[in-house]
Scaffold this active site. Structure first.
Site, PDB file in Angstrom:
ATOM      1  CE1 TYR A  29      -9.452  -4.580   0.646  1.00  0.00           C
ATOM      2  CE2 TYR A  29      -8.112  -3.065  -0.639  1.00  0.00           C
ATOM      3  CZ  TYR A  29      -9.178  -3.941  -0.548  1.00  0.00           C
ATOM      4  OH  TYR A  29      -9.974  -4.164  -1.656  1.00  0.00           O
ATOM      5  CG  ASP A  52      -3.729   0.215  -6.382  1.00  0.00           C
ATOM      6  OD1 ASP A  52      -4.213   1.011  -7.210  1.00  0.00           O
ATOM      7  OD2 ASP A  52      -3.802   0.390  -5.158  1.00  0.00           O
TER       8      ASP A  52
END
Length: 277
Positions: free
Chosen positions: A22, A136
């Site tokens: 990202y 994550d």
């Protein structure tokens, strides 16, 4: 982007620290600092806005919002400023620079297992208290300071404010629980994001103690995990762990989320371990 200046010309992007799905994280030099040394360096995450639909932009804003909320904790990487100008194709997230790399590359001494793990646990517990679930957790997202004596949690790109999620496969397969992959005995419609963070912490603890992962993926297709399903004491056959550590891991690596230990329970069990190996 290298050589580009932001923050009214104060910060110059001088090198790439990391690449993600990202965004790109750059090392930025504070041109106003006389020696161009710490604290004259920052990490700047550059997020592209061009071509994103409303859903993707919403995810971008969610990452920034959740990280901003969590960054008040000393074991979460500090976020100083967000630059999001209408006429700029990128968003710039200015954070603390952690010069000692991430936990994946840091060899942790045995006597610091608990100390390092407690710092990670503190950060995750603080986030959960705010209704933030990281999704994550892995050594690459835990940054080191002071030669590894201090660690901070980073990268909120996949974090959510939802206690339950149907967004399966979110995170790294090495660290996600079986429920995050849709379940084992039955197909799930959602999973507990807090419990999935606890599973990830268990894998990180194995990393710290043994320098390896317990398995590649917590699914029946993985031979090691399949053997663990058959024999919950199997990890002690393949890892240099004590009886106490083995007992702890069995409370973390439960197939059903509701059987898994909570963060306070995990903290208490780790504190009571006399030897990890």
């Amino acid at each position: 982007m290298l050589g580009h200046c932001i923050a009214d010309g104060r910060l110059e992007l001088v090198s790439v620290l990391g690449l993600g799905a990202y965004g790109v994280v750059y090392l930025a030099r504070d041109l106003t600092h006389p020696l161009h040394q710490q604290p004259g360096f920052y990490a700047v995450k550059v997020l592209n806005k061009v071509g994103l639909d409303q859903r993707q932009r919403r995810f971008q804003r969610r990452e920034i919002t959740l990280h901003t909320l969590a960054s008040n904790h000393p074991s979460v990487v500090g976020l100083h400023r967000v630059i999001d100008a209408d006429d700029d194709p990128c968003v710039y997230v200015i954070m603390d620079f952690c010069p000692d790399g991430d936990l994946f590359s840091m060899i942790t001494e045995q006597q610091r297992y608990a100390d390092v793990f407690f710092q990670i646990l503190d950060a995750v517990q603080f986030c959960h208290g705010l209704g933030i679930y990281h999704r994550d957790l892995k050594p690459e997202n835990i940054l080191c300071l002071q030669g590894g004596a201090r660690v901070v949690l980073a990268d909120f790109g996949l974090a959510t404010g939802d206690k339950f999620s149907g967004d399966f496969g979110c995170g790294s397969t090495f660290y996600m629980g079986p429920e995050c992959q849709g379940g084992i005995t039955k197909r799930l419609t959602e999973y507990d994001t807090a419990a999935n963070d606890v599973w990830s912490l268990g894998v990180i603890l194995v990393n710290l103690i043994c320098g390896r992962n317990p398995w590649k993926q917590a699914c029946p297709g993985d031979e090691t995990f399949r053997e663990y399903l058959r024999n919950p004491d199997f990890l002690q056959d393949i890892l240099p762990i004590s009886d106490e550590t083995n007992k702890l891991l069995k409370r973390i690596f439960t197939i059903r989320e509701e059987w898994r230990c909570t963060l306070p329970e995990l903290r208490k069990m780790v504190a009571n371990i006399s030897r990890f190996t």
